[in-house]
Enzyme design. Structure first.
Site, PDB file in Angstrom:
ATOM      1  N   CYS A 134       0.817  -1.215   0.000  1.00 27.64           N
ATOM      2  CA  CYS A 134       0.000   0.000   0.000  1.00 27.64           C
ATOM      3  C   CYS A 134       0.852   1.267   0.000  1.00 27.64           C
ATOM      4  CB  CYS A 134      -0.992   0.045   1.148  1.00 27.64           C
ATOM      5  SG  CYS A 134      -2.212   1.341   0.846  1.00 27.64           S
ATOM      6  N   CYS A 175      -5.605   2.299  -4.620  1.00 29.29           N
ATOM      7  CA  CYS A 175      -5.130   2.855  -3.356  1.00 29.29           C
ATOM      8  C   CYS A 175      -6.144   3.888  -2.880  1.00 29.29           C
ATOM      9  CB  CYS A 175      -3.759   3.493  -3.555  1.00 29.29           C
ATOM     10  SG  CYS A 175      -3.007   3.900  -1.978  1.00 29.29           S
TER      11      CYS A 175
HETATM   12  P1  FAD Z   1      -0.454 -11.046   3.528  1.00 31.32           P
HETATM   13  O1  FAD Z   1      -1.913 -10.744   3.553  1.00 31.32           O
HETATM   14  O2  FAD Z   1       0.445 -10.236   4.377  1.00 31.32           O
HETATM   15  O3  FAD Z   1      -0.313 -12.601   3.845  1.00 31.32           O
HETATM   16  C1  FAD Z   1       0.911 -13.295   3.821  1.00 31.32           C
HETATM   17  C2  FAD Z   1       0.702 -14.545   4.655  1.00 31.32           C
HETATM   18  O4  FAD Z   1       1.845 -15.393   4.518  1.00 31.32           O
HETATM   19  C3  FAD Z   1       0.562 -14.257   6.144  1.00 31.32           C
HETATM   20  O5  FAD Z   1      -0.658 -14.784   6.620  1.00 31.32           O
HETATM   21  C4  FAD Z   1       1.771 -14.905   6.777  1.00 31.32           C
HETATM   22  O6  FAD Z   1       1.503 -15.445   8.062  1.00 31.32           O
HETATM   23  C5  FAD Z   1       2.099 -15.986   5.768  1.00 31.32           C
HETATM   24  N1  FAD Z   1       3.506 -16.409   5.798  1.00 31.32           N
HETATM   25  C6  FAD Z   1       4.609 -15.644   5.877  1.00 31.32           C
HETATM   26  N2  FAD Z   1       5.712 -16.405   5.861  1.00 31.32           N
HETATM   27  C7  FAD Z   1       5.296 -17.687   5.750  1.00 31.32           C
HETATM   28  C8  FAD Z   1       5.969 -18.939   5.655  1.00 31.32           C
HETATM   29  N3  FAD Z   1       7.303 -19.045   5.699  1.00 31.32           N
HETATM   30  N4  FAD Z   1       5.214 -20.070   5.507  1.00 31.32           N
HETATM   31  C9  FAD Z   1       3.857 -19.986   5.446  1.00 31.32           C
HETATM   32  N5  FAD Z   1       3.171 -18.827   5.546  1.00 31.32           N
HETATM   33  C10 FAD Z   1       3.887 -17.696   5.701  1.00 31.32           C
HETATM   34  N6  FAD Z   1      -4.414  -2.826   0.434  1.00 31.32           N
HETATM   35  C11 FAD Z   1      -5.491  -2.302  -0.212  1.00 31.32           C
HETATM   36  O7  FAD Z   1      -5.962  -2.907  -1.167  1.00 31.32           O
HETATM   37  N7  FAD Z   1      -6.076  -1.126   0.175  1.00 31.32           N
HETATM   38  C12 FAD Z   1      -5.614  -0.432   1.243  1.00 31.32           C
HETATM   39  O8  FAD Z   1      -6.169   0.608   1.599  1.00 31.32           O
HETATM   40  C13 FAD Z   1      -4.495  -0.959   1.970  1.00 31.32           C
HETATM   41  N8  FAD Z   1      -4.033  -0.297   3.052  1.00 31.32           N
HETATM   42  C14 FAD Z   1      -3.039  -0.886   3.810  1.00 31.32           C
HETATM   43  C15 FAD Z   1      -2.641  -0.247   4.969  1.00 31.32           C
HETATM   44  C16 FAD Z   1      -1.689  -0.824   5.787  1.00 31.32           C
HETATM   45  C17 FAD Z   1      -1.268  -0.100   7.035  1.00 31.32           C
HETATM   46  C18 FAD Z   1      -1.141  -2.099   5.444  1.00 31.32           C
HETATM   47  C19 FAD Z   1      -0.142  -2.762   6.353  1.00 31.32           C
HETATM   48  C20 FAD Z   1      -1.527  -2.740   4.272  1.00 31.32           C
HETATM   49  C21 FAD Z   1      -2.467  -2.144   3.428  1.00 31.32           C
HETATM   50  N9  FAD Z   1      -2.883  -2.722   2.236  1.00 31.32           N
HETATM   51  C22 FAD Z   1      -3.924  -2.187   1.528  1.00 31.32           C
HETATM   52  C23 FAD Z   1      -2.094  -3.840   1.645  1.00 31.32           C
HETATM   53  C24 FAD Z   1      -2.710  -5.220   1.793  1.00 31.32           C
HETATM   54  O9  FAD Z   1      -3.053  -5.475   3.133  1.00 31.32           O
HETATM   55  C25 FAD Z   1      -1.690  -6.236   1.301  1.00 31.32           C
HETATM   56  O10 FAD Z   1      -1.277  -5.883  -0.006  1.00 31.32           O
HETATM   57  C26 FAD Z   1      -2.267  -7.637   1.270  1.00 31.32           C
HETATM   58  O11 FAD Z   1      -2.594  -8.061   2.572  1.00 31.32           O
HETATM   59  C27 FAD Z   1      -1.253  -8.602   0.654  1.00 31.32           C
HETATM   60  O12 FAD Z   1      -1.735  -9.913   0.702  1.00 31.32           O
HETATM   61  P2  FAD Z   1      -0.702 -11.133   0.697  1.00 31.32           P
HETATM   62  O13 FAD Z   1      -1.516 -12.365   0.834  1.00 31.32           O
HETATM   63  O14 FAD Z   1       0.245 -10.992  -0.413  1.00 31.32           O
HETATM   64  O15 FAD Z   1       0.130 -10.919   2.052  1.00 31.32           O
END
Ligand code: FAD
Length: 396
Positions: free
Chosen positions: A163, A340
């Site tokens: 983000c 965003c």
């Molecule tokens: P995540 O949701 O972070 O999930 C990754 C997962 O992998 C976790 O559950 C973790 O436990 C797991 N993991 C890590 N390592 C391992 C391992 N070795 N083995 C197995 N599992 C593991 N997005 C928007 O669309 N709009 C917004 O307004 C927005 N605002 C945001 C504001 C903030 C403050 C933050 C922090 C994020 C924001 N985002 C927003 C971004 C959004 O939350 C992320 O882009 C999204 O969660 C990414 O998803 P992901 O599954 O790639 O990662």
């Protein structure tokens, strides 16, 4: 050694959403999700938690509740990948083999890369806070509401982050709060970013620069936070252009930490030069291992890392994986869509939506670069419901 037809590494936004799409499209698939955390977080709401609008408990659900029916949950961490042998090893021991692998491990927060940060962030009395983790997000509001005078600094690092707008959103909310609390005259608000401008998508830049000017925020670009000196409450920045070190005194320091690809991927053989899982930007299929796919923050997809992007990536990945499974070529092309929601104050928001070419890819017929209450309401009240009940179920 266990075997599953499809193994998903990571059960965050990307892992759960893609599992739901796959099972909706083909019930009965043998899918295992490897995810250590017992809790699933809706991270986008942390901006409003840090701004004091919601309690952080609204961001969490039990992991068991969000794992789609029909998928198996392996509550463990991936310790290593061996894509040549179609195997992942697990931290608690043992290994899992697969026909297809989806890598969805998210992005790693590197708190330790800034001396003085890990030991201060979220700790009472330090003035250092961050919206970027469940454990520290409540400290943001604590610091904002208790600041009556001094300097409040909001940072954005030089690394890729999830983000890209979040570092500035909390700055606008804090400035708005200081005005409403009648202390704005005594508080100097600084946005110190390693980037060379307010936002990387030209269409939204004039409107955001107007917000910065109207709120009298002291924007310092090309300033990368490199150290915190807790005893003297100094933040040390490196000028990106000259390399010069600049010290700024702070009373409140909101830090967006540097981020990188998770360590387990750095040595996995799955990454590109920078470590991100090396997939085709249209099909999300790995460039070297045709039975491996990736989406979300850990992928090499050259778009802004958001949950909104995952909402469009997941159906494309599911279609393409199923096509390969049935002996066809992947044909569903993801165009880089991401969004965003740039909160510009309590009750106002600019909804940026764009594609790989940084061209607007907007949902509504009106000019989305204008600040609107309706878009704020969408973020605060509608999007969380769409996430829990639509996106994670593969229905939105
Ligand atoms: P995540 O949701 O972070 O999930 C990754 C997962 O992998 C976790 O559950 C973790 O436990 C797991 N993991 C890590 N390592 C391992 C391992 N070795 N083995 C197995 N599992 C593991 N997005 C928007 O669309 N709009 C917004 O307004 C927005 N605002 C945001 C504001 C903030 C403050 C933050 C922090 C994020 C924001 N985002 C927003 C971004 C959004 O939350 C992320 O882009 C999204 O969660 C990414 O998803 P992901 O599954 O790639 O990662």
């Amino acid at each position: 050694m266990k075997h599953h037809q499809i193994v998903i590494a990571g059960g965050g936004s990307a892992g759960i959403t893609v599992a739901a799409h796959l099972l909706n499209k083909q019930p009965g698939l043998d899918i295992a999700i490897i995810e250590p955390s017992a809790t699933h977080y809706y991270q986008p709401i942390w901006t409003l938690v840090g701004g004091g609008v919601f309690d952080k408990s609204v961001s969490e659900r039990s992991q068991a509740e969000v794992i789609p029916a029909g998928a198996k949950w392996i509550q463990d961490r991936v310790a290593s990948f061996d894509a040549g042998a179609n195997t992942v090893t697990l931290e608690k021991g043992g290994a899992v083999t697969y026909d297809y692998l989806i890598v969805a491990l998210g992005i790693q927060l590197d708190w330790g890369k800034i001396p003085g940060l890990a030991e201060t962030v979220g700790k009472p009395g330090t003035g250092v806070c961050s919206n970027y983790a469940y454990d520290t997000v409540a400290s943001t509001w604590e610091n904002i509401r208790s600041l009556k005078k001094g300097t409040a600094i909001f940072t954005q690092p030089s690394t890729p982050i999830k983000c890209g707008g979040a570092p500035q959103k909390i700055c606008y909310l804090a400035e708005d709060h200081f005005q409403r609390a009648g202390v704005r005259g005594q508080v100097n608000v600084v946005f110190a970013s390693a980037a060379d401008g307010i936002f990387h998508v030209p269409h939204y830049v004039p409107a955001l620069n107007r917000v910065v000017a109207r709120r009298h925020i002291d924007a310092k670009y090309k300033h990368d936070l490199v150290e915190i000196k807790p005893a003297s409450r100094e933040a040390i920045f490196k000028r990106m252009d000259t390399g010069e070190l600049v010290s700024m005194a702070f009373d409140l320091l909101h830090v967006t930490p540097p981020m990188s690809v998770p360590d387990v991927l750095k040595t996995s053989g799955l990454g590109n030069e920078a470590g991100w899982v090396n997939v085709d930007k249209g099909t999300l299929q790995h460039v070297n291992f045709p039975n491996v796919f990736s989406l979300g923050d850990c992928s090499s997809l050259p778009t802004s890392k958001t949950g909104a992007a995952i909402r469009k990536q997941a159906p494309a990945l599911a279609d393409n994986l199923l096509a390969v499974l049935r002996g066809h070529a992947p044909a569903h092309v993801y165009d880089g869509y991401t969004s965003c929601p740039l909160v510009t104050g309590y009750g106002s928001l600019i909804l940026a939506e764009f594609d790989y070419d940084k061209k607007p890819a907007e949902t509504f017929a009106f000019d989305q670069s204008q600040e609107r209450y309706s878009m704020y309401a969408l973020k605060a009240y509608a999007l969380p419901q769409i996430y829990w009940h639509g996106m994670l179920k593969g229905r939105a």
